[in-house]
Every structure is written in structure tokens, then in C-alpha cells.
Design a protein around this motif. Structure first.
Motif, mmCIF file in Angstrom:
data_model
loop_
_atom_site.group_PDB
_atom_site.id
_atom_site.type_symbol
_atom_site.label_atom_id
_atom_site.label_comp_id
_atom_site.label_asym_id
_atom_site.label_seq_id
_atom_site.Cartn_x
_atom_site.Cartn_y
_atom_site.Cartn_z
ATOM 1 N N LYS A 81 -41.001 2.631 -4.618
ATOM 2 C CA LYS A 81 -41.141 1.548 -4.601
ATOM 3 C C LYS A 81 -41.243 1.770 -6.593
ATOM 4 O O LYS A 81 -42.296 2.800 -6.543
ATOM 5 C CB LYS A 81 -42.833 0.811 -4.603
ATOM 6 C CG LYS A 81 -42.858 -0.432 -5.564
ATOM 7 C CD LYS A 81 -44.042 -0.761 -5.075
ATOM 8 C CE LYS A 81 -44.021 -2.186 -5.677
ATOM 9 N NZ LYS A 81 -45.889 -3.694 -5.267
ATOM 10 N N ILE A 121 -41.553 0.731 -9.951
ATOM 11 C CA ILE A 121 -42.549 -0.268 -10.447
ATOM 12 C C ILE A 121 -42.273 0.164 -12.714
ATOM 13 O O ILE A 121 -42.027 1.430 -12.599
ATOM 14 C CB ILE A 121 -44.039 0.690 -10.612
ATOM 15 C CG1 ILE A 121 -44.543 0.505 -9.609
ATOM 16 C CG2 ILE A 121 -44.386 -0.091 -11.572
ATOM 17 C CD1 ILE A 121 -46.124 0.879 -9.177
ATOM 18 N N THR A 134 -47.196 -4.436 -15.817
ATOM 19 C CA THR A 134 -46.742 -3.721 -14.997
ATOM 20 C C THR A 134 -45.873 -4.439 -13.958
ATOM 21 O O THR A 134 -46.607 -5.440 -13.597
ATOM 22 C CB THR A 134 -47.392 -3.064 -14.637
ATOM 23 O OG1 THR A 134 -46.515 -2.144 -14.124
ATOM 24 C CG2 THR A 134 -48.824 -3.290 -13.883
ATOM 25 N N SER A 187 -45.548 -4.284 -11.549
ATOM 26 C CA SER A 187 -46.927 -4.228 -9.873
ATOM 27 C C SER A 187 -47.938 -5.426 -9.456
ATOM 28 O O SER A 187 -48.150 -5.852 -8.430
ATOM 29 C CB SER A 187 -47.635 -2.578 -9.432
ATOM 30 O OG SER A 187 -48.357 -2.838 -10.398
ATOM 31 N N THR A 188 -48.238 -6.006 -10.498
ATOM 32 C CA THR A 188 -48.918 -7.595 -10.664
ATOM 33 C C THR A 188 -48.748 -8.240 -12.010
ATOM 34 O O THR A 188 -48.976 -8.020 -12.951
ATOM 35 C CB THR A 188 -50.228 -6.528 -11.892
ATOM 36 O OG1 THR A 188 -50.078 -6.309 -12.628
ATOM 37 C CG2 THR A 188 -50.839 -6.016 -10.298
#
Length: 94
Positions: free
Chosen positions: A15, A17, A32, A34-35
Motif C-alpha cells: 500500500k 502512503i 497522511t 492513510s487517514t
């Protein structure tokens, strides 16, 4: 002018990021991919990067062990120091 910015692209378990941070106005901000829409902010003692860790004598890691990276000089682009729209920053200052 007491501001610092960084952008990092990593890959974890396949993944990709993207992580970004900036310091300005006595705060450190990070967000980021990812959030999405969420970030953190922490009050700093100083955004003068020459005063953050005076006389530390070390940067805390060996850059030869972190893989491929590049650092390039650039002229400051003030738009890089604007907080992103659509990200809510939670203040986690102790």
C-alpha cells in the motif's frame, strides 16, 4: 522564516502512503493518505529549526540505512505552507 515542510512517500505491505508535515506559527502539523481528512497538530516550543535541538550532536538515524531518498534545494513556495483544505487537525499538545 521559521517554517519547515516535508513530504514522504512509502510503501507498506503493497500500500502506497503519502505523509506530509509542516511547522509554522509554533505548531507542527502532520497528515497522511492513510487517514484522509484527519491530521494532528502539536504546539512546539519554537519553529526556528536552528533552535529545536541545539547541540544534539546527532540526527538520531543513519540515512544510509533508510533506502532511496533525495534532497534537493528549492526556493520557498509560500503555497506549500498553507494547511490543506478538507483536513481536520486534532490538537494533541500535552
Amino acid at each position: 522564516n521559521s517554517m519547515l515542510r516535508g513530504e514522504f512517500n512509502t510503501e507498506v505491505s503493497g500500500k502506497k502512503i503519502k505523509t506530509e508535515f509542516l511547522t509554522r506559527d509554533n505548531f507542527y502539523y502532520t497528515w497522511t493518505s492513510s487517514t484522509p481528512g484527519m491530521g494532528l497538530k502539536i504546539r512546539t516550543a519554537s519553529t526556528d529549526v536552528t533552535k529545536v535541538a541545539p547541540n544534539s550532536g546527532t540526527i538520531g538515524f543513519n540515512p544510509d540505512t533508510i533506502g532511496a531518498y533525495s534532497c534537493e534545494p528549492w526556493l520557498a513556495d509560500q503555497t506549500k505552507f498553507i494547511l490543506p483544505l478538507g483536513v481536520t487537525f486534532k490538537d494533541v499538545t500535552p
